[in-house]
Write an enzyme that holds these catalytic residues in place. Structure first.
Site, PDB file in Angstrom:
ATOM      1  N   GLU A 159     157.652  -3.471  80.804  1.00 57.66           N
ATOM      2  CA  GLU A 159     157.358  -2.644  81.969  1.00 57.66           C
ATOM      3  C   GLU A 159     158.013  -1.282  81.777  1.00 57.66           C
ATOM      4  OE1 GLU A 159     158.419  -2.391  86.764  1.00 57.66           O
ATOM      5  OE2 GLU A 159     159.234  -3.998  85.508  1.00 57.66           O
ATOM      6  N   ASP A 191     128.176  21.514  85.648  1.00 57.00           N
ATOM      7  CA  ASP A 191     128.796  22.748  85.164  1.00 57.00           C
ATOM      8  C   ASP A 191     130.253  22.490  84.803  1.00 57.00           C
ATOM      9  OD1 ASP A 191     129.849  25.256  84.735  1.00 57.00           O
ATOM     10  OD2 ASP A 191     129.604  25.955  86.808  1.00 57.00           O
ATOM     11  N   ARG A 249     166.363  -2.986  86.595  1.00 55.48           N
ATOM     12  CA  ARG A 249     165.512  -1.922  87.119  1.00 55.48           C
ATOM     13  C   ARG A 249     166.113  -0.527  86.978  1.00 55.48           C
ATOM     14  NH1 ARG A 249     163.664  -6.455  89.576  1.00 55.48           N
ATOM     15  NH2 ARG A 249     161.477  -6.474  90.190  1.00 55.48           N
ATOM     16  N   GLU A 292     153.083  -0.584  98.572  1.00 61.06           N
ATOM     17  CA  GLU A 292     152.608  -0.909  97.227  1.00 61.06           C
ATOM     18  C   GLU A 292     151.615  -2.052  97.325  1.00 61.06           C
ATOM     19  OE1 GLU A 292     154.503  -3.157  93.420  1.00 61.06           O
ATOM     20  OE2 GLU A 292     155.585  -1.357  94.055  1.00 61.06           O
ATOM     21  N   GLU A 294     157.434  -0.813 100.764  1.00 61.24           N
ATOM     22  CA  GLU A 294     158.411  -0.451  99.732  1.00 61.24           C
ATOM     23  C   GLU A 294     159.701   0.084 100.351  1.00 61.24           C
ATOM     24  OE1 GLU A 294     159.594  -0.493  96.917  1.00 61.24           O
ATOM     25  OE2 GLU A 294     158.078  -1.448  95.666  1.00 61.24           O
ATOM     26  N   HIS A 326     155.125   1.966  87.845  1.00 66.99           N
ATOM     27  CA  HIS A 326     155.647   1.135  86.762  1.00 66.99           C
ATOM     28  C   HIS A 326     154.459   0.510  86.040  1.00 66.99           C
ATOM     29  CE1 HIS A 326     159.016   0.536  89.946  1.00 66.99           C
ATOM     30  NE2 HIS A 326     159.090   1.734  89.393  1.00 66.99           N
ATOM     31  N   GLU A 330     152.890   3.113  93.656  1.00 68.35           N
ATOM     32  CA  GLU A 330     153.427   3.203  95.009  1.00 68.35           C
ATOM     33  C   GLU A 330     152.863   4.424  95.731  1.00 68.35           C
ATOM     34  OE1 GLU A 330     157.754   1.239  93.770  1.00 68.35           O
ATOM     35  OE2 GLU A 330     157.429   3.413  93.666  1.00 68.35           O
ATOM     36  N   ARG A 371     158.964   1.938  83.371  1.00 67.40           N
ATOM     37  CA  ARG A 371     159.173   2.234  84.791  1.00 67.40           C
ATOM     38  C   ARG A 371     159.190   3.728  85.107  1.00 67.40           C
ATOM     39  NH1 ARG A 371     160.934  -1.593  88.021  1.00 67.40           N
ATOM     40  NH2 ARG A 371     162.366  -0.235  89.178  1.00 67.40           N
ATOM     41  N   GLU A 374     151.880  -0.523  88.766  1.00 66.82           N
ATOM     42  CA  GLU A 374     152.345  -0.727  90.138  1.00 66.82           C
ATOM     43  C   GLU A 374     152.457   0.659  90.773  1.00 66.82           C
ATOM     44  OE1 GLU A 374     156.034  -2.791  89.979  1.00 66.82           O
ATOM     45  OE2 GLU A 374     155.191  -4.595  89.050  1.00 66.82           O
TER      46      GLU A 374
END
Length: 474
Positions: A359, A51, A340, A220, A212, A269, A131, A361, A129
Site C-alpha cells: 500500500e 478540438d 501507517r 471514504e 474518516e 492510498h 478520501e 500511502r 482508497e
C-alpha cells in the site's frame, strides 16, 4: 461488451443520448454527447472528433483535430441525467489513426502491455482508497485586491456555538475525532449509502464506506481492486458519482488534499500487486510480512523513484499542504508492516496469499489515475529488473511510530519533496524508468513538467491572505 452489445443496450434501455468521455492531463473528464440515433457501429470504428487545442496541455491550435475512440467495455447508464444517457469512456487518437502519446488512458494501457512484455507477470492489480470531504458551502476568490476561501459544514467543530434554525443539536465532529463514529455524530451515513447504491448500479463492486478522521464531513468509500486501466476507469466513475450525488443533496464534495487547516487531509492510498496468471507474485510464506523478494524489489523501485513519482501521484501545490508530519501524512520514504506512518505499508490483517499486496500511502486524488498508476507500476518494475533491495538502501523495514523517533533518528530517513516544484525537478532528473517500453515519451514528460510548473508558478506569485497577518504592520 462489444459495440453491438452497446447498441443493443441503447435499444433495450431506451437510451436517448450517448455521452463520450475522455480524461485530460490534469485528470478531469470531458464529454461530447450524441443523440442515440446518431450512434452506430461506425461510431466505434471512426470515433468522435473534437478540438484538442481547447484542452489544456493537449495540442496546439495548428494541429487541433483529435478523435475519441470509444471503448464499449466501459459503458454504463448515467444515474444523474434527466434523459436516459449511456456513458462511454474513450481513448484519444490522432486523425492518422495513431494512439495519442499524451492521452492518459492510452499510457495506462501501454503500461499494462509493457508488464506482459517483460515476462514478469500478466496483470497488475490496483485498489485506491480515495478520501473526500462533503461540505455544505464553499466560497473562494483569488483576484488582484482580494483573496480568500471559506467552507462550512454542519459537522464542523467550529459550529458548536452557532445559532441554527430549530436549535443547535450538537454532536459536531471533533478535530481529528471523525474516524468511524455512529450517528448522530456521523451525519453523512445516508448520503454515502446513496453514493454506494449508485456506484453498484454503475458496475462498481463496493466493499465498505465510513466517516474518516477529519471534522466537517470527511469520508471514504472503498471499491474492489481491478487491473490498472480498469481501476483508473473505476476511479473516474467513483469521483463522478460522489460529486453529483453530493450536489443532488444540496452539498458539495471535494477530493482536494488539504481543504482545511489544522486537521487531516485527504489521501489516496494505493494498494497494488502483480500476478502471473492466477499466481500471486508478492507472497512468500514466512518471510517478512509474507513478502516475496520480487515484492521487496517492487517496493525498492517505488521508494527509490519516489521523489520523481510524486510529481505524478501528488501533482498539486495543495498536495504539499497535506504532506507534512503530524496529520497521518506518509512523508517518510520507508516501508513497514501495518505501520501507517510509513510511505509504504504492508497490510497484514486478514491477508491471504492472493490478497498479499503493498500500500503506497503518499498519493492523493489530485493525481490523474491513469498516469499515477502507470508510473507506480513502472517504478516497481524497474525495481524488480534492477533488483533494488530497499533494506540495503535504508528504506526499512521500520516497525516504529516514525513521528515519535528522535530528531537524530529522523535525519536518517529520506522524506518526500517539500513542494510541487521540487517534485517536478526530481522528475526532470529521474524519468528514464517511465520511458521503458515507450510507455511515457520524452515529449510527454517535457510537456507535463512545463504544464505543472506553470501551475505552481501561478500559485507562488499570488499574495496569500495569511501574509497580511504576518507582514501588514511591518
Amino acid at each position: 461488451m462489444g459495440a453491438q452489445q452497446v447498441l443493443e443496450t441503447i435499444k433495450e434501455k431506451n437510451v436517448q443520448f450517448v455521452d463520450f468521455r475522455f480524461t485530460d492531463l490534469a485528470g478531469r473528464s470531458h464529454h461530447i454527447t450524441l443523440p442515440a440515433e446518431q450512434v452506430d457501429e461506425d461510431t466505434f470504428v471512426n470515433g468522435v472528433a473534437f478540438d484538442g487545442s481547447s484542452i489544456p496541455g493537449f495540442r496546439g491550435i495548428e494541429e487541433s483535430d483529435m478523435v475519441m475512440m470509444p471503448d464499449p467495455e466501459t459503458s454504463y447508464i448515467d444515474p444523474f441525467t434527466e434523459h436516459p444517457t449511456l456513458i462511454v469512456t474513450c481513448n484519444i487518437y490522432t486523425p492518422d489513426g495513431e494512439r495519442y502519446d499524451r492521452d492518459p488512458r492510452s499510457i495506462a494501457q501501454k503500461a499494462e502491455e509493457y508488464l506482459k512484455s517483460t515476462g514478469i507477470g500478466t496483470a497488475a492489480y490496483f485498489a485506491p482508497e480515495s478520501e473526500f470531504f462533503i461540505f455544505d458551502d464553499v466560497r473562494f476568490t483569488s483576484g488582484m485586491n482580494k483573496s480568500f476561501y471559506e467552507v462550512d459544514s454542519e459537522e464542523g467543530f467550529w459550529n458548536t456555538g452557532r445559532t441554527e434554525e430549530g436549535g443547535n443539536l450538537g454532536f459536531k465532529v471533533r478535530v481529528k475525532g471523525g474516524y468511524v463514529p455512529v450517528q448522530p455524530v456521523d451525519s453523512q451515513q445516508d448520503i454515502r449509502s446513496e453514493m454506494v447504491r449508485l456506484m453498484q448500479e454503475a458496475g462498481l463492486k463496493v466493499e465498505r464506506h465510513h466517516h474518516e478522521v477529519a471534522t466537517a464531513g470527511q469520508g471514504e468509500i472503498n471499491f474492489r481492486f481491478d487491473t490498472l486501466t480498469k481501476t483508473a476507469d473505476n476511479l473516474m466513475k467513483y469521483k463522478y458519482i460522489i460529486h453529483n450525488t453530493a450536489r443532488q443533496y444540496g452539498k458539495v464534495a471535494t477530493f482536494m488534499p488539504k481543504p482545511l487547516f489544522g486537521d487531516n487531509g485527504s489521501g489516496m492510498h494505493v494498494h497494488q500487486s502483480i500476478f502471473n496468471g492466477d499466481t500471486p507474485l508478492f507472497y512468500e510464506k514466512g518471510a517478512y510480512a509474507n513478502l516475496s523478494e520480487l515484492a521487496l524489489n517492487y517496493i525498492g523501485g517505488i521508494l527509490f523513484h519516489a521523489p520523481a513519482l510524486i510529481a505524478l501521484t501528488n501533482p498539486s501545490t495543495n498536495s504539499f499542504k497535506r504532506l507534512v508530519p503530524g496529520y497521518e501524512a506518509p512523508v517518510n520514504l520507508v516501508f513497514s508492516k501495518g505501520n501507517r506512518s510509513a510511505a509504504i505499508r504492508i497490510p497484514v490483517a486478514a491477508v491471504t496469499p492472493k490478497g498479499c499486496r503493498i500500500e503506497f500511502r503518499t498519493p492523493d486524488s489530485t493525481a490523474n489515475p491513469y498516469l499515477a498508476f502507470a508510473a507506480m507500476l513502472l517504478a516497481g518494475l524497474d525495481g524488480i529488473k534492477r533488483k533494488i533491495d530497499p533494506r540495503a538502501l535504508g528504506y526499512g523495514p521500520l516497525d516504529k511510530n516514525i513521528y515519535e523517533l528522535s530528531d537524530e533518528e529522523k535525519r536518517e530517513i529520506r522524506s518526500v519533496p517539500g513542494s510541487l516544484d521540487e517534485a517536478l525537478g526530481a522528475l526532470e532528473a529521474d524519468h528514464e524508468f517511465l520511458t521503458a517500453g515507450g510507455v511515457f515519451t520524452e515529449g510527454f514528460i517535457e510537456n507535463y513538467i512545463a504544464f505543472k510548473r506553470a501551475e505552481a508558478k501561478d500559485v507562488a506569485i499570488r499574495t496569500h491572505p495569511h501574509e497580511y497577518s504576518l507582514y501588514f504592520d511591518c
